[in-house]
Design a protein around this motif. Structure first.
Motif, PDB file in Angstrom:
ATOM      1  N   GLU A  78       0.870  -1.280  -0.208  1.00 36.64           N
ATOM      2  CA  GLU A  78       0.022   0.051  -0.027  1.00 36.64           C
ATOM      3  C   GLU A  78       0.859   1.136  -0.016  1.00 36.64           C
ATOM      4  O   GLU A  78       1.759   1.493   0.655  1.00 36.64           O
ATOM      5  N   VAL A  79       0.845   2.095  -0.768  1.00 31.82           N
ATOM      6  CA  VAL A  79       1.325   3.380  -1.099  1.00 31.82           C
ATOM      7  C   VAL A  79       0.872   4.560  -0.119  1.00 31.82           C
ATOM      8  O   VAL A  79      -0.404   4.830   0.008  1.00 31.82           O
ATOM      9  N   SER A  80       1.538   5.155   0.479  1.00 31.60           N
ATOM     10  CA  SER A  80       1.202   6.392   1.354  1.00 31.60           C
ATOM     11  C   SER A  80       2.072   7.490   0.868  1.00 31.60           C
ATOM     12  O   SER A  80       3.222   7.543   0.733  1.00 31.60           O
ATOM     13  N   LEU A  81       1.319   8.792   0.918  1.00 33.23           N
ATOM     14  CA  LEU A  81       2.096  10.191   0.656  1.00 33.23           C
ATOM     15  C   LEU A  81       1.865  10.748   1.978  1.00 33.23           C
ATOM     16  O   LEU A  81       0.767  11.073   2.595  1.00 33.23           O
ATOM     17  N   ARG A  82       3.059  10.929   2.780  1.00 33.82           N
ATOM     18  CA  ARG A  82       3.120  11.718   3.940  1.00 33.82           C
ATOM     19  C   ARG A  82       2.153  11.019   5.009  1.00 33.82           C
ATOM     20  O   ARG A  82       1.409  11.554   5.737  1.00 33.82           O
ATOM     21  N   GLY A  83       2.217   9.773   5.139  1.00 38.59           N
ATOM     22  CA  GLY A  83       1.574   8.878   5.828  1.00 38.59           C
ATOM     23  C   GLY A  83       0.106   8.760   5.591  1.00 38.59           C
ATOM     24  O   GLY A  83      -0.660   7.971   6.520  1.00 38.59           O
ATOM     25  N   ASN A  84      -0.469   9.301   4.677  1.00 38.11           N
ATOM     26  CA  ASN A  84      -1.663   9.048   4.225  1.00 38.11           C
ATOM     27  C   ASN A  84      -2.036   8.135   2.910  1.00 38.11           C
ATOM     28  O   ASN A  84      -1.239   8.598   1.833  1.00 38.11           O
ATOM     29  N   PRO A 125     -10.869  15.446  -7.926  1.00 40.03           N
ATOM     30  CA  PRO A 125     -10.614  15.346  -6.492  1.00 40.03           C
ATOM     31  C   PRO A 125     -10.542  14.142  -5.845  1.00 40.03           C
ATOM     32  O   PRO A 125     -10.192  13.967  -4.763  1.00 40.03           O
ATOM     33  N   GLU A 126     -10.328  12.989  -6.738  1.00 35.32           N
ATOM     34  CA  GLU A 126      -9.825  11.831  -6.023  1.00 35.32           C
ATOM     35  C   GLU A 126      -8.440  11.701  -5.612  1.00 35.32           C
ATOM     36  O   GLU A 126      -7.582  12.474  -5.964  1.00 35.32           O
ATOM     37  N   GLY A 127      -8.108  11.253  -4.321  1.00 38.75           N
ATOM     38  CA  GLY A 127      -6.794  10.982  -3.674  1.00 38.75           C
ATOM     39  C   GLY A 127      -6.488  12.416  -3.076  1.00 38.75           C
ATOM     40  O   GLY A 127      -5.774  13.226  -3.545  1.00 38.75           O
ATOM     41  N   MET A 128      -7.011  12.520  -1.745  1.00 38.87           N
ATOM     42  CA  MET A 128      -7.215  14.022  -1.229  1.00 38.87           C
ATOM     43  C   MET A 128      -5.715  14.310  -0.507  1.00 38.87           C
ATOM     44  O   MET A 128      -5.276  15.499  -0.311  1.00 38.87           O
ATOM     45  N   ALA A 129      -4.912  13.201  -0.367  1.00 40.66           N
ATOM     46  CA  ALA A 129      -3.621  13.170   0.218  1.00 40.66           C
ATOM     47  C   ALA A 129      -2.499  13.863  -0.858  1.00 40.66           C
ATOM     48  O   ALA A 129      -1.490  14.325  -0.484  1.00 40.66           O
ATOM     49  N   GLY A 130      -2.820  13.504  -2.071  1.00 39.42           N
ATOM     50  CA  GLY A 130      -1.843  13.986  -3.013  1.00 39.42           C
ATOM     51  C   GLY A 130      -2.265  13.127  -4.372  1.00 39.42           C
ATOM     52  O   GLY A 130      -2.631  12.162  -4.250  1.00 39.42           O
ATOM     53  N   ILE A 131      -0.971  13.335  -5.389  1.00 42.78           N
ATOM     54  CA  ILE A 131      -1.122  12.749  -6.629  1.00 42.78           C
ATOM     55  C   ILE A 131       0.231  11.968  -6.799  1.00 42.78           C
ATOM     56  O   ILE A 131       1.375  13.006  -6.590  1.00 42.78           O
ATOM     57  N   ILE A 132       0.571  10.987  -7.247  1.00 42.40           N
ATOM     58  CA  ILE A 132       2.065  10.432  -7.384  1.00 42.40           C
ATOM     59  C   ILE A 132       1.730   9.912  -9.178  1.00 42.40           C
ATOM     60  O   ILE A 132       0.994   9.453  -9.421  1.00 42.40           O
TER      61      ILE A 132
END
Length: 463
Positions: A78-84, A125-132
């Motif tokens: 599972e991929v997380s960005l800044r813990g989210n 607006p999908e992926g509120m933690a950010g986009i990779i």
């Protein structure tokens, strides 16, 4: 000496025709060396140039993402960005069709990774933690070139025979067109061992007691994937380029979980629980893509159009003691994008666009629990029409502002159908609850608004 330029008098002087005398030099070779940094920072994103990092050229996309600041990949992939973990993953600017699963993308095909921590209203607006966004390689050199890469891993649990990969990449480029293809085969394995101990101490004036339990678990997972891609760029003229691409992916994975429970002072084994999950028949995804890019002499001006189709089938199987669940999901999606960006003056630019997302999903789940079995069908058709406008004003090298606005019209139709067998009075409450739910169809029509405002202040080049 007879040419004089003055703001008050003559500021233009016609010098006529100046003829240059050519001189030829014979050179044995010319070396052009450009050192691109591993990390680049722009106003709204960070870029990791993995193709320039030799350490990141083996393994899969999971290994590459683990080297990107702010990004982590756990033992389950599972991929997380800044813990989210609520992050949206794009492949070449298009949604990843396999959710957050990126371990079937070979690292040797990745050119760079873009991390957008605060997306503007240009993005859905999908992926509120950010986009990779994972950008894959395309040919850059004329003629025929290619590469073959092999990789393997070894750790305390598995070795090269279970964790290996082969990637073949080729490219043929001429002045007018560019033809590229890739084939990758990956085998992977993941083992996780865990333990947990819980102590309960009960004491009062009457008695004193100590009990608890110990829990051991081991997860042994394996998987393999094969992906093939072929595409071509055609340059109609210096400012008009079209691209077509077709890709096919198939993957299969399985997981065996064993759990031991010890109770009463950790002396006796209470029971051993085994569960198995994965996909029996494998999953496959087919995607076709077409894009047209019209560029201009000014790099800030561009017209972009793209159309893509994705068809995929996912199968999931899970068994735990007498509990059996099978899930089959089919998707048939279309995406349509149109963007136009243009400069207004030297300090500002404007971008407008349309995103069409047409989603058709059918999910069939059959399950078997103690006392009953059943079938649950879930169908959803979702159409989204999104329009956005984005304006950017750069006052100076330090300060810029970027307001944007997005409006979406959403049309959804959701169907819930079920069939339950062997319902009795002693059946579980969950089965009785399902039996009480009536088949239903839900229609949703709504308009959503997403305003966004960015202020950017650069203290220094790197802060």
């Amino acid at each position: 000496s007879d040419i004089k330029v003055s703001f008050r008098e003559q500021r233009v002087k016609d010098l006529g025709t100046i003829k240059l005398q050519p001189t030829s030099l014979e050179l044995e070779a010319v070396n052009v060396i450009d050192e691109k940094p591993i990390f680049e920072f722009e106003a709204d994103k960070m870029i990791y140039n993995s193709s320039d990092d030799i350490v990141a050229s083996s393994g899969t996309a999971e290994d590459v993402l683990n080297k990107v600041p702010m990004v982590t990949v756990d033992s389950e992939g599972e991929v997380s960005l800044r813990g989210n973990s609520n992050v949206k993953i794009l492949i070449n600017g298009r949604p990843n069709r396999e959710g957050g699963d990126v371990d079937n993308i070979p690292a040797s095909l990745i050119d760079k990774v873009e991390v957008i921590t605060s997306p503007s209203a240009k993005y859905d607006p999908e992926g509120m933690a950010g986009i990779i966004n994972i950008e894959l390689k395309k040919g850059r050199y004329e003629g025929f070139n290619g590469s073959i890469k092999l990789n393997g891993k070894h750790n305390d649990f598995k070795s090269v025979d279970d964790m290996n990969g082969t990637t073949f990449y080729s490219n043929y480029k001429t002045e007018k067109y560019n033809l590229y293809s890739s084939l990758s085969i990956n085998n992977r394995a993941r083992v996780r061992i865990g333990t947990r101990e819980v102590y309960n101490q009960i004491a009062d004036s009457v008695y004193y007691d100590l009990d608890g339990y110990k829990y051991d678990s081991e997860t042994d997972g394996s998987g393999n994937s094969t992906s093939f891609k072929i595409g071509s760029d055609y340059l109609i003229n210096d400012q008009l380029n079209i691209n077509g691409e077709l890709s096919y992916k198939i993957n299969k994975k399985s997981k065996l979980i064993s759990q031991n429970y010890f109770q009463d002072g950790f002396n006796d084994e209470d029971y051993l629980e085994l569960s198995e999950e994965g996909d029996k028949n494998g999953n496959y995804h087919i995607e076709s893509f077409f894009e047209l890019i019209k560029s201009y002499e000014n790099p800030d001006k561009e017209v972009y159009f793209s159309l893509s189709n994705h068809y995929g089938a996912d199968n999931e199987f899970e068994k735990q003691d007498d509990l059996i669940t099978n899930v089959k999901e089919n998707e048939d999606n279309y995406e349509l994008d149109f963007n136009f960006k243009t400069p207004i003056n030297d300090q500002s630019k404007l971008e407008i666009g349309y995103d069409g997302r047409f989603f058709d999903s059918k999910e069939n789940m059959d399950f078997e629990l103690p006392g009953f079995k059943g079938i649950n069908d879930f169908n959803m058709i979702r159409n989204i029409h999104g329009f956005f406008v984005e304006y950017q004003l750069t006052r100076n090298e330090k300060f810029s502002i970027k307001p944007s606005y997005r409006i979406e019209y959403v049309d959804k139709k959701i169907e819930f159908l079920k069939i339950l067998d062997e319902i009795t009075s002693d059946t579980s409450s969950y089965a009785q609850y399902l039996n009480e739910i009536v088949d239903s169809t839900v229609n949703i029509n709504e308009i959503n608004n997403f305003p966004d405002l960015h202020f950017i202040y650069n203290i220094t080049d790197k802060r």
